[in-house]
Design an enzyme around this catalytic site. Structure first.
Site, PDB file in Angstrom:
ATOM      1  N   ARG A 308      59.930  62.992  61.617  1.00  9.36           N
ATOM      2  CA  ARG A 308      60.053  61.677  62.011  1.00  9.36           C
ATOM      3  C   ARG A 308      59.377  60.544  61.186  1.00  9.36           C
ATOM      4  O   ARG A 308      59.675  59.334  61.155  1.00  9.36           O
ATOM      5  CB  ARG A 308      59.124  61.705  63.578  1.00  9.36           C
ATOM      6  N   THR A 440      63.967  64.359  67.894  1.00 12.15           N
ATOM      7  CA  THR A 440      64.952  64.454  66.773  1.00 12.15           C
ATOM      8  C   THR A 440      65.350  65.852  66.810  1.00 12.15           C
ATOM      9  O   THR A 440      66.593  66.120  66.137  1.00 12.15           O
ATOM     10  CB  THR A 440      63.903  64.371  65.459  1.00 12.15           C
ATOM     11  N   GLU A 720      54.681  55.641  72.982  1.00  6.26           N
ATOM     12  CA  GLU A 720      54.262  55.632  71.499  1.00  6.26           C
ATOM     13  C   GLU A 720      54.323  54.450  70.791  1.00  6.26           C
ATOM     14  O   GLU A 720      53.485  54.291  69.799  1.00  6.26           O
ATOM     15  CB  GLU A 720      54.959  56.665  70.940  1.00  6.26           C
TER      16      GLU A 720
END
Length: 794
Positions: A308, A440, A720
């Site tokens: 990420r 992901t 986030e």
């Protein structure tokens, strides 16, 4: 539908009636568990003796690795993490033995009686040491677009450097805790403060050698998590389950704050090296990044976090030629783990550093350079991994925020202040965020739900997400109410339970509402279809004239009615007994999987994210250059949440994320000594932001008129992305330091910008000034050279 409904547990929190794991009433057979952990960062276990400890008063069990009935393993992805050490310890805090006794004092006394002989080995405690000793956690990963080498070579300007970003402690208010109660046969019920009940269930079953159908994990609420309970809550749960299984009695382990901080992992430290090329206008032509992270002693989620980070080194900027290599290094520290942002903050800090340095090189306002490099709409809108940036809100947010924050006026005022003050300096900075929403690891983007309607018209909703204070259950309740067309008071969201909704993903990646909200909607759609068919029959039988059809049946205002014949109506409550008499099933399981995403991590190409969330912040700080003390004077935030399900909760998440990010950027320093002992293991040595650290003037707004067609109720994830907006505070501090040298010198800077880091940066900058200033220049050294104001956005 958007309503500022209070958090579903708000009154219980305020009154102290909210039940957490440590509050649960258990009968007098409850035992207290304790974890005995390694005092060494790296050592061989030559021998140990537990006999005296087992005979201590009140002690019911003292366990070692040989007492594990199943597999001695609790690695969430890679099976490299022992539940109890065997013949070697690899970090201070690694579990070696477990004690169950009548009370804590008896556990402490028993621990003193455990005899262990160690042979200490040399530990690896820093990324640099791991690199020097070639101790990788695994192979490197790489994502590349364009010809970076050629683009760098042809660039009119080039910069290169390093950036160190520090670790961060999660500091959830409720420390790691678990209660296990044995049932019939091999059954065990687990009450855990975990973000991932299904994974906790799986690891406990494997550890005890039982089926998953014999282990039930329940989570009513957590007292905070921030990623620290995604995988590492499993540890406490596994240890508790072992003791309960061995004693056949209820056992609870609640880690003391100091032990919690010593045992658990942190946000990953990063060492980033970069090289960038750009033109005279500040447009970036190429960047090469090398990301190095401290994974700790075992893998945990380190490779996913690095991935990420690599996917977010572009942040909000189109870079035609970009190469990023990621390496995770193995050290003798607790395994670092998920933390809000999950690698995104470290990746974004790198590119924001590059942007800031470009602006200083060209003597331009960094806001202008940022605008010049933003992703576009229709062109310059494809990321370095091949995903198109759709529904781009960057330009709209920039335009609104620059106006509402009065950036140009305040930029001028900051320059004037700095020109007339020697010991106090101000800084102002703007930073954006573009954050991808989805796991992901593509298969994790799925969720389940179970919705039950009772004969009195009340509704019980179960889903696989967990509540950790972020308001997920409140939003799910609102979504269910909107889909059913009933008031929220009719709906109750129950505790997350693996016996009701199985095989769930962690509540993480900011996708809790997206995934679980859609699963709940799917269950409700199934129920509404059944209900509509029967209600149409009831209306046709009751009313003369044209028949009612299921497709015309609508749900609204606590009623069910025929849209073609509005007089044909029945209250939701009155309808349910009739449906029960007609043998209509009033329960349904729902499921959802995110469509249209896929990611090939080997090729570094694909569409890993369902959509992007955008936001920007402008932060102004005041710096005392003699003490290094800074004050955040004002923060202006404009954040994109689509059509907000609950604006009050979303604003709280934006503000809380910013403040937590400001902690990472400024005050929260994690330090170890040269033997691997954590020095900052309590609230008196580790400084999270307090009320004195939040902006004195805090202006937060949600972007209006920007619905998201890709998620439930046209909303967007919010958990986030706002954390990374606090990079603007860090950059504002850097600007204030730079003002000491009239912006003619580049401060050496790392993250977090603690008082110590700030003072050392000031001293280093003053040495540069002394070395550069000629006798003639000394006389005019106090003439201020302000940064040129932004013009490109006009």
């Amino acid at each position: 539908m958007s309503r500022n409904v209070p958090h579903e547990s708000a009154e219980l929190h305020v009154s102290g009636e909210a039940v957490y794991v440590d509050d649960m009433l258990v009968h007098d057979r409850l035992l207290v568990g304790r974890v005995v952990y390694s005092p060494h960062a790296h050592a061989k276990i030559k021998r140990f003796d537990l006999h005296k400890a087992k005979k201590a008063p009140g002690v019911h069990a003292v366990l070692c690795h040989t007492d594990i009935p199943g597999h001695n393993q609790m690695g969430p992805v890679v099976k490299d993490e022992l539940c109890l050490a065997v013949d070697e310890v690899t970090f201070i805090g690694q579990a070696m033995f477990l004690i169950a006794a009548e009370n804590e004092e008896q556990c402490f006394e028993a621990e003193k009686l455990i005899d262990v002989d160690y042979e200490e080995l040399e530990p690896i405690l820093t990324i640099e040491d791991a690199i020097a000793k070639n101790n990788p956690m695994g192979p490197p990963a790489k994502i590349e677009r364009g010809d970076v080498a050629a683009a760098l070579k042809s660039s009119p300007h080039r910069i290169a450097g390093e950036l160190r970003t520090g670790a961060q402690e999660h500091w959830y208010l409720e420390s790691q805790v678990c209660l296990c109660i044995p049932g019939e046969g091999r059954e065990i019920r687990v009450f855990s403060s975990t973000q991932h009940p299904s994974e906790t269930q799986a690891l406990i079953a494997d550890l005890l050698g039982i089926g998953k159908n014999e282990a039930t994990v329940e989570v009513r609420r957590m007292g905070g998590a921030f990623g620290g309970k995604e995988t590492q809550a499993n540890h406490t749960a596994c240890w508790t389950a072992l003791l309960s299984h061995a004693t056949r009695r209820p056992v609870k382990i609640r880690l003391f704050r100091d032990d919690d901080m010593k045992i658990t992992g942190k946000r990953h430290r990063f060492l980033t090296r970069y090289e960038a090329g750009f033109d005279d206008e500040g447009r970036i032509g190429a960047v090469r990044f090398e990301l190095n992270s401290d994974g700790g002693a075992t893998v945990d989620l380190s490779f996913a976090i690095m991935q990420r980070a690599m996917l977010h080194v572009d942040n909000a900027y189109y870079i035609p030629n970009l190469s990023v290599t990621g390496r995770v290094w193995k050290t003798n520290l607790p395994s670092n783990t998920a933390f809000r942002g999950f690698g995104g903050p470290q990746g974004m800090a790198a590119i924001e550093t590059v942007i800031d340095r470009i602006a200083r090189t060209l003597e331009r306002d960094p806001a202008e350079i940022r605008l010049r490099n933003f992703y576009g709409s229709g062109r310059n809108n494809v990321t370095h991994y091949g995903e198109t940036v759709e529904h781009n809100r960057l330009q709209a947010i920039y335009k609104q925020l620059m106006k509402s924050s009065e950036y140009l006026r305040r930029r001028k005022a900051v320059n004037e202040f700095n020109a007339s003050n020697e010991f106090f300096k101000k800084g102002i900075a703007m930073s954006p965020v573009k954050f991808g929403i989805s796991f992901t690891t593509s298969f994790l983007n799925q969720a389940g739900a179970l919705v039950l309607i009772y004969k009195d018209g009340t509704i019980l909703v179960n889903h696989g997400g967990t509540e950790m204070g972020q308001g997920l259950h409140t939003k799910i309740r609102q979504i269910a109410a909107a889909e059913f067309g009933v008031s929220p008071e009719r709906i109750r969201v129950t505790a997350t339970d693996t016996s009701k909704v199985p095989n769930t993903s962690a509540t993480a990646a900011s996708a809790g509402t997206d995934l679980n909200g859609m699963a709940v909607k799917n269950a409700i759609d199934i129920l509404k279809s059944r209900i509509a068919e029967s209600i149409a029959q009831i209306f046709t039988e009751k009313y003369s004239g044209a028949p009612s059809y299921p497709g015309a049946i609508l749900f609204a205002n606590d009623s069910i009615f025929d849209s073609r014949h509005p007089a044909r109506s029945i209250s939701f409550r009155d309808a349910m007994p009739l449906l029960h008499l007609r043998q209509v099933s009033l329960s349904a399981a729902g499921f959802y999987k995110t469509p249209g995403i896929g990611w090939d991590k080997e090729k570094g190409r694909g569409k890993p994210f369902h959509y992007f969330a955008f936001g920007m912040a402008v932060t102004e700080i005041l710096l005392d250059t003699l003490t290094g003390l800074h004050t955040i004077l004002r923060a202006d935030i404009l954040h994109d949440v689509g059509d907000s399900v609950n604006p009050g909760i979303d604003l709280g998440q934006v503000e809380g994320g910013y403040v937590q990010g400001a902690g990472w950027c400024t005050t929260e320093e994690v330090k170890w000594d040269d033997r691997g002992n954590l020095l900052t293991h309590s609230p008196d040595t580790y400084k999270i932001p307090s009320v004195q650290d939040i902006p004195k003037d805090f202006r937060t707004a949600l972007l209006q008129g920007a619905p998201n067609p890709s998620a439930i109720r046209r909303s967007k994830a919010v958990a986030e992305p706002p954390l990374m907006l606090a990079l603007s505070a860090w950059l504002a501090i850097k600007e204030a330091i730079s003002a000491i040298g009239n912006h003619e010198f580049e401060p050496e800077f790392s993250l977090p910008a603690t008082n110590e880091v700030i003072l050392l940066s000031i001293e280093q900058l003053k040495r540069q000034m002394i070395a550069a200033i000629s006798p003639r220049m000394r006389a005019s050294a106090k003439i201020s050279r302000p940064l040129k104001p932004a013009t490109a956005h006009r």
